[in-house]
Design a protein around this motif. Structure first.
Motif, PDB file in Angstrom:
ATOM      1  N   PRO A  41      47.094  32.742  34.456  1.00 34.42           N
ATOM      2  CA  PRO A  41      45.959  32.224  34.411  1.00 34.42           C
ATOM      3  C   PRO A  41      44.965  33.764  33.943  1.00 34.42           C
ATOM      4  O   PRO A  41      44.650  34.712  34.831  1.00 34.42           O
ATOM      5  CB  PRO A  41      45.666  30.891  35.318  1.00 34.42           C
ATOM      6  N   LYS A  96      53.085  32.871  31.870  1.00 34.33           N
ATOM      7  CA  LYS A  96      51.769  32.738  31.561  1.00 34.33           C
ATOM      8  C   LYS A  96      50.752  32.980  32.810  1.00 34.33           C
ATOM      9  O   LYS A  96      51.269  32.710  33.491  1.00 34.33           O
ATOM     10  CB  LYS A  96      51.369  31.756  31.483  1.00 34.33           C
ATOM     11  N   ASP A 116      50.840  38.718  24.300  1.00 34.13           N
ATOM     12  CA  ASP A 116      49.574  37.784  24.186  1.00 34.13           C
ATOM     13  C   ASP A 116      48.971  37.020  24.631  1.00 34.13           C
ATOM     14  O   ASP A 116      48.518  37.238  26.017  1.00 34.13           O
ATOM     15  CB  ASP A 116      50.519  35.945  23.856  1.00 34.13           C
ATOM     16  N   GLY A 117      47.159  37.034  24.540  1.00 39.93           N
ATOM     17  CA  GLY A 117      45.793  36.674  25.026  1.00 39.93           C
ATOM     18  C   GLY A 117      45.323  37.927  24.560  1.00 39.93           C
ATOM     19  O   GLY A 117      45.164  39.017  24.567  1.00 39.93           O
ATOM     20  N   SER A 141      54.957  40.346  29.117  1.00 39.27           N
ATOM     21  CA  SER A 141      56.229  40.584  29.215  1.00 39.27           C
ATOM     22  C   SER A 141      57.407  41.178  29.935  1.00 39.27           C
ATOM     23  O   SER A 141      57.036  42.188  29.992  1.00 39.27           O
ATOM     24  CB  SER A 141      56.319  39.922  27.828  1.00 39.27           C
ATOM     25  N   THR A 175      44.505  32.064  28.993  1.00 41.70           N
ATOM     26  CA  THR A 175      46.442  32.219  29.788  1.00 41.70           C
ATOM     27  C   THR A 175      46.314  34.417  28.866  1.00 41.70           C
ATOM     28  O   THR A 175      46.017  34.235  27.832  1.00 41.70           O
ATOM     29  CB  THR A 175      47.397  31.808  29.507  1.00 41.70           C
ATOM     30  N   ALA A 176      46.526  34.649  29.292  1.00 42.60           N
ATOM     31  CA  ALA A 176      48.020  36.137  29.166  1.00 42.60           C
ATOM     32  C   ALA A 176      48.808  36.039  29.518  1.00 42.60           C
ATOM     33  O   ALA A 176      49.467  35.318  30.317  1.00 42.60           O
ATOM     34  CB  ALA A 176      47.132  37.412  29.611  1.00 42.60           C
ATOM     35  N   LEU A 177      50.375  36.412  27.981  1.00 46.66           N
ATOM     36  CA  LEU A 177      51.851  36.296  28.235  1.00 46.66           C
ATOM     37  C   LEU A 177      52.005  37.746  28.998  1.00 46.66           C
ATOM     38  O   LEU A 177      51.727  39.079  28.322  1.00 46.66           O
ATOM     39  CB  LEU A 177      52.008  36.188  27.223  1.00 46.66           C
TER      40      LEU A 177
END
Length: 97
Positions: free
Chosen positions: A75, A73, A41-42, A65, A61-63
């Motif tokens: 930054p 997250k 995500d992001g 996983s 932010t980017a997730l």
């Protein structure tokens, strides 16, 4: 910013990112399980320069996983992607996830 870790992957902040863009956002694949550390995500870009991966997080932010770890997250900024190493009596080895 401080380095960030998820399993065997460590992200180290760097002032700038350059390199050849990679058309996916998988930072590392597990050698044993096939699980992946990937951005889910992001907005982000993954680049390769001289065999080293770099992550550019464009959105706030980017997730990051992984099937066996809590998502974290990351930054906005520029990050060097490395696989952590650990010391054993026989010497240094890469951490396997």
């Amino acid at each position: 910013m401080q380095p960030m870790r998820q399993g065997d992957v460590i992200l180290i902040p760097v002032p700038e990112v350059t390199g050849e863009m990679i058309p996916h956002l998988t930072l590392a694949e597990g050698e044993v399980t096939g699980h992946k550390h990937r951005i889910t995500d992001g907005e982000a870009e993954l680049l390769n320069k001289d065999g080293t991966l770099y992550l550019r997080v464009i959105s706030g932010t980017a997730l990051l996983s992984h099937e066996e770890h809590h998502a974290i997250k990351i930054p906005q900024g520029h990050w060097m992607v490395k696989i952590q190493r650990e010391y054993e009596p026989e010497g240094w080895r890469f951490v396997a996830d």
